[in-house]
Enzyme design. Structure first.
Site, PDB file in Angstrom:
ATOM      1  N   HIS A 184       7.346  25.242   4.951  1.00 31.86           N
ATOM      2  CA  HIS A 184       7.179  23.249   4.177  1.00 31.86           C
ATOM      3  C   HIS A 184       6.549  21.844   4.509  1.00 31.86           C
ATOM      4  O   HIS A 184       7.240  21.384   6.187  1.00 31.86           O
ATOM      5  CB  HIS A 184       8.589  23.707   3.864  1.00 31.86           C
ATOM      6  CG  HIS A 184       8.617  23.695   2.571  1.00 31.86           C
ATOM      7  ND1 HIS A 184       9.534  25.996   3.163  1.00 31.86           N
ATOM      8  CD2 HIS A 184       9.232  24.348   1.425  1.00 31.86           C
ATOM      9  CE1 HIS A 184      10.000  26.125   2.124  1.00 31.86           C
ATOM     10  NE2 HIS A 184       9.645  25.599   1.026  1.00 31.86           N
ATOM     11  N   HIS A 219       4.859  19.925  -0.493  1.00 34.94           N
ATOM     12  CA  HIS A 219       6.242  20.236  -0.467  1.00 34.94           C
ATOM     13  C   HIS A 219       6.776  21.742   0.169  1.00 34.94           C
ATOM     14  O   HIS A 219       6.993  21.923   0.921  1.00 34.94           O
ATOM     15  CB  HIS A 219       7.017  20.098  -1.715  1.00 34.94           C
ATOM     16  CG  HIS A 219       8.667  21.379  -1.907  1.00 34.94           C
ATOM     17  ND1 HIS A 219       9.534  20.675  -1.030  1.00 34.94           N
ATOM     18  CD2 HIS A 219       8.494  22.513  -1.803  1.00 34.94           C
ATOM     19  CE1 HIS A 219      10.614  21.636  -1.093  1.00 34.94           C
ATOM     20  NE2 HIS A 219       9.611  22.391  -1.164  1.00 34.94           N
ATOM     21  N   GLU A 258      35.890  23.963  -6.477  1.00 34.95           N
ATOM     22  CA  GLU A 258      35.434  25.638  -5.552  1.00 34.95           C
ATOM     23  C   GLU A 258      34.307  24.946  -4.769  1.00 34.95           C
ATOM     24  O   GLU A 258      34.962  25.493  -3.388  1.00 34.95           O
ATOM     25  CB  GLU A 258      36.843  26.079  -6.636  1.00 34.95           C
ATOM     26  CG  GLU A 258      37.146  26.313  -7.870  1.00 34.95           C
ATOM     27  CD  GLU A 258      37.363  25.162  -8.595  1.00 34.95           C
ATOM     28  OE1 GLU A 258      36.178  24.952  -8.965  1.00 34.95           O
ATOM     29  OE2 GLU A 258      37.724  24.826  -9.688  1.00 34.95           O
ATOM     30  N   HIS A 267      40.401  33.656 -18.314  1.00 40.63           N
ATOM     31  CA  HIS A 267      40.980  32.604 -16.982  1.00 40.63           C
ATOM     32  C   HIS A 267      41.174  34.844 -16.313  1.00 40.63           C
ATOM     33  O   HIS A 267      41.476  34.569 -15.306  1.00 40.63           O
ATOM     34  CB  HIS A 267      42.291  32.492 -17.101  1.00 40.63           C
ATOM     35  CG  HIS A 267      41.841  30.628 -17.549  1.00 40.63           C
ATOM     36  ND1 HIS A 267      40.645  30.567 -18.433  1.00 40.63           N
ATOM     37  CD2 HIS A 267      43.089  29.518 -16.634  1.00 40.63           C
ATOM     38  CE1 HIS A 267      41.380  28.808 -18.146  1.00 40.63           C
ATOM     39  NE2 HIS A 267      42.488  28.974 -17.132  1.00 40.63           N
TER      40      HIS A 267
HETATM   41  C1  LIG Z   1      20.206  26.074  -4.102  1.00 45.42           C
HETATM   42  C2  LIG Z   1      19.324  25.295  -4.290  1.00 45.42           C
HETATM   43  N1  LIG Z   1      18.000  25.516  -5.296  1.00 45.42           N
HETATM   44  C3  LIG Z   1      16.695  25.673  -5.127  1.00 45.42           C
HETATM   45  C4  LIG Z   1      16.317  25.969  -4.012  1.00 45.42           C
HETATM   46  C5  LIG Z   1      14.939  26.355  -4.051  1.00 45.42           C
HETATM   47  N2  LIG Z   1      14.019  25.061  -3.196  1.00 45.42           N
HETATM   48  C6  LIG Z   1      14.177  24.460  -2.222  1.00 45.42           C
HETATM   49  S1  LIG Z   1      13.276  23.026  -1.919  1.00 45.42           S
HETATM   50  C7  LIG Z   1      13.774  22.357  -3.550  1.00 45.42           C
HETATM   51  C8  LIG Z   1      13.038  20.880  -3.305  1.00 45.42           C
HETATM   52  C9  LIG Z   1      13.775  20.536  -2.952  1.00 45.42           C
HETATM   53  O1  LIG Z   1      13.027  18.836  -2.887  1.00 45.42           O
HETATM   54  P1  LIG Z   1      14.214  17.429  -1.939  1.00 45.42           P
HETATM   55  O2  LIG Z   1      15.216  17.739  -1.472  1.00 45.42           O
HETATM   56  O3  LIG Z   1      13.199  16.656  -2.889  1.00 45.42           O
HETATM   57  O4  LIG Z   1      12.859  18.686  -0.651  1.00 45.42           O
HETATM   58  P2  LIG Z   1      11.125  17.921  -0.197  1.00 45.42           P
HETATM   59  O5  LIG Z   1      10.493  17.958  -1.486  1.00 45.42           O
HETATM   60  O6  LIG Z   1      11.232  15.697  -1.169  1.00 45.42           O
HETATM   61  O7  LIG Z   1      10.918  18.058   0.804  1.00 45.42           O
HETATM   62  C10 LIG Z   1      13.883  23.482  -3.988  1.00 45.42           C
HETATM   63  C11 LIG Z   1      13.605  23.146  -5.027  1.00 45.42           C
HETATM   64  C12 LIG Z   1      17.196  25.459  -3.641  1.00 45.42           C
HETATM   65  N3  LIG Z   1      16.615  26.305  -1.505  1.00 45.42           N
HETATM   66  N4  LIG Z   1      17.876  25.369  -2.745  1.00 45.42           N
END
Ligand SMILES: Cc1ncc(C[n+]2csc(CCOP(=O)(O)OP(=O)(O)O)c2C)c(N)n1
Ligand SMILES: [Mg+2]
Length: 664
Positions: free
Chosen positions: A26, A261, A412, A474
């Site tokens: 990334h 990204h 939680e 529950h």
């Molecule tokens: C809980 C979770 N859901 C989905 C993902 C997959 N995922 C990784 S990065 C991302 C997008 C993140 O956006 P942002 O934090 O704005 O990162 P940027 O593109 O700006 O680097 C997703 C959906 C993950 N790593 N964790």
């Protein structure tokens, strides 16, 4: 002296090189946050690359873990044991430079991140740990604990609900030494976030009691410096610094778009980016003057030395406190622990009256907590029901930062992240309780504790249809199978006070992973045991009731169903049948016993086996085999008095006997 832009570009160059070489990673976030990172890591971070475990180091959490190359670039450049070869091996098998930062894999990584939202939420626990230890151990002139907890966090993390849960607590807890720098680039994977993330985030954080520094240009290091200084000066509120950035900053055609990204820039774009930023060094090289300017080893060693000198004077003035501080941070149990634990188990084993295991658990806590100042409990708004608030529990007071019990509210998942953070920081053994069925809300953070090998205790009560009238929402059914299949997680479902006490004491003793204590709402009979049997509880599964000679049939049961198996066995033996009852409170521990022990408990020649557990059948097939039977919950429960439900779903002596007879 290189310019600050050149210093930040070193992060960009290394990130582009490593991600291109791995053909995976990334680049957008490391390129976008390089200037923020230069500001924080060169201007503020108090850390010693030679000793990543120094107790009073600043904690840094990369909540947007996909920006891992930012982290590795920083660790390499500042002088941690992370070589250029490690950078070259990014994302390869066994490399320190794993796809997402992993605790214990790269030095200087404070926690495993990647599951968005958990980083910042766990940092809340770290920041709370710092304040609690400061109030307990600091003395006039001796700031043994006074570090900051810094977080880099992206849009994704702040969209996640768990961040809301934990950040709400951080505001309430006035965690002034928690400083989050928000990479506000308006981009997530699907594109510009305006279609799915439109609220006023700064206003939301202000509403939660945070100090917010708005509108900082994340590519202007002086502006970031000023914002961090401002945040440090606000001591009674956590701070969020909103850094406006461009994702993939420096990439000529891809900057600003979601396209950078999570895909390598590629040779052409990388070359053009380097040309545009005037970066002429060969791939995977950093010019000496830039490397020197980043090197934090000397300053880090000096900072740690200064702290150690102070600590030596502290130890001279307060020898007992200093020894206790060291013990706590090392995660060692008190010298008298074995004695305390043995007494608690002995006392529980003497219980004669039927009692719910949630109450047994509370009784054990009452006995062990006074000996464990590191124990920090809490519950997600169910303190009275789940038995976590023992007689020595004192609620967290955030004016003085005293107390050993946290009211997490109905959160939680957030409770789990805070517990992980308290544990990761050092100095605490956290435990927290909720209804078992809602463990699903927190499942991924239990998983994080298991991956990171953290000692965190979950008290999960109201463990079956025994909940009764509250109905199927529950009544946990399938939760136990999920938790048992989670590697490195230990799940206990004790059948009475003695097993509950062994489970609790072993949870405290476990150093390398979470323990889930699954406790009943309803009263359970106490099982008689010999001293040898009591000792065998520690093996996770053992013979509770036996017959003469080789058994014809074996019942395996846990928790509330053990008594049922015992009564069924009694009926069958009255009919001349040879039946054994195995209590199996913790499958994971039983599986770890040597083959001879397992064979002695469950002889392979005995194929007639019936498992009884008022949960989904899943995990029992491997113990009963294809010739066996499982009395289990095959569907969601129902709203009715518990007794009626046990009867309706076949948890009766009659049915358990019938299942056995059909096998014999
Ligand atoms: C809980 C979770 N859901 C989905 C993902 C997959 N995922 C990784 S990065 C991302 C997008 C993140 O956006 P942002 O934090 O704005 O990162 P940027 O593109 O700006 O680097 C997703 C959906 C993950 N790593 N964790
Ligand atoms: Mg973003």
């Amino acid at each position: 002296m290189p310019t600050r832009a050149e210093l930040a570009n070193a992060i960009r160059a290394l990130s582009m090189d490593a991600i291109d070489k791995a053909k995976s990673g990334h680049p957008g976030a490391p390129l976008g946050m390089a200037d923020m990172a230069e500001s924080l890591w060169r201007g503020f971070m108090k850390h010693n690359p030679a000793d990543p475990a120094w107790a009073n180091r600043d904690r840094f959490v990369l909540s947007n873990g996909h920006a891992s190359m930012l982290m590795y670039s920083l660790l390499h450049l500042t002088g941690y044991d992370l070589s250029m070869d490690d950078i070259r091996s990014f994302r390869q098998f066994d490399a320190k430079t794993a796809g997402h930062p992993e605790l214990g894999v790269a030095p200087g990584v404070e926690m495993t991140t990647g599951p968005l939202g958990q980083g910042i939420s766990t940092a809340v626990g770290m920041a709370l740990a710092e304040r609690l230890l400061a109030s307990e151990f600091n003395r006039e002139g001796f700031p043994v604990m006074d570090h900051f907890t810094y977080v880099f966090v992206g849009d994704g993390c702040l969209m996640e609900g768990v961040a809301q849960e934990a950040c709400s607590l951080a505001g309430t807890w006035k965690l002034g030494r928690l400083i989050a720098l928000y990479d506000a680039n308006d981009i997530s994977i699907d594109g510009n976030v305006k279609g799915w993330f439109s609220e006023d985030v700064p206003a939301r954080f202000e509403a939660m009691g945070w100090h917010v520094v708005r509108g900082i240009d994340g590519h202007d290091p002086e502006a970031v410096d000023m914002a961090i200084r401002e945040a440090q000066a606000v001591t009674d509120k956590p701070s969020l610094i909103v850094c406006k950035t461009v994702i993939g900053k420096g990439a000529p055609t891809k900057a600003g778009s979601a396209g950078c990204h999570g895909a390598p820039l590629g040779a052409e774009e990388t070359a053009a980016a380097k040309a545009a930023m005037g970066w002429t060094a060969e791939p995977f090289t950093v010019p000496a003057d830039i490397k020197d300017a980043w090197d934090a080893r000397e300053a880090g060693a000096a900072a740690q030395k200064e702290w150690e000198d102070m600590f030596a004077a502290y130890a001279a003035a307060y020898p007992e406190l200093a020894a206790e501080f060291k013990r706590r941070m090392a995660g060692e149990l008190p010298a008298n622990w074995a004695e305390v634990a043995a007494k608690a188990v002995e006392k529980a084993a003497a219980d004669a009256k039927a009692v719910a295991t949630r109450v047994s658990g509370k009784n054990v806590l009452n006995d062990i907590a006074p000996a464990l100042p590191e124990l920090i409990g809490g519950s997600a708004d169910l303190s009275g029901s789940v038995g976590t608030q023992h007689s020595g529990a004192k609620s967290l007071d955030v004016e003085a930062y005293t107390g050993n019990y946290i009211h997490y509210g109905v959160r939680e998942f957030g409770m789990g992240t805070v517990m992980n953070g308290l544990q990761l920081h050092g100095g605490f053994i956290p435990y927290g309780g909720t209804f078992f069925v809602f463990s699903d809300y927190a499942k991924n953070v239990i998983r994080s504790a298991a991956i990171m090998e953290r000692r965190v205790v979950w008290v999960l009560t109201h463990d079956s249809i025994g909940v009764g009238e509250d109905g199927p929402t529950h009544q946990p059914i399938e939760q136990i199978c999920g938790l048992r299949t989670m590697p490195n997680n230990q799940v206990w479902r004790p059948c009475d006070s003695a097993e509950a006490a062994v489970a609790w004491t072993m949870a405290v003793e476990r150093k390398d992973g979470p323990v889930c204590l699954i406790m009943s709402r309803q009263n359970l009979e106490q099982q008689p045991r010999t001293a040898e049997q009591l000792e065998a509880v520690r093996r996770g599964g053992y013979i509770l009731k036996d017959c003469e000679g080789t058994p014809e049939l074996i019942y395996i049961a846990t928790g509330s169903e053990v008594q049922l198996a015992v009564e069924a066995a009694e009926q069958l033996s009255a009919q001349g049948r040879k039946v054994r009852v195995v209590s199996m409170p913790c499958c994971e521990l039983f599986d770890r016993q040597d083959a001879a022990y397992r064979e002695a408990v469950l002889p392979s020649a005995v194929r007639a086996r019936v498992a009884v557990e008022a949960q989904a059948a899943g995990t029992w097939w491997k113990y009963v085999g294809l010739d066996g039977r499982i009395v289990a919950m095959e569907r969601f429960g129902a709203s009715a008095p518990a007794g009626k439900l046990f009867q309706h779903f076949g948890f009766t002596v009659e049915n358990v006997v019938k299942q056995a007879l059909e096998l014999l």
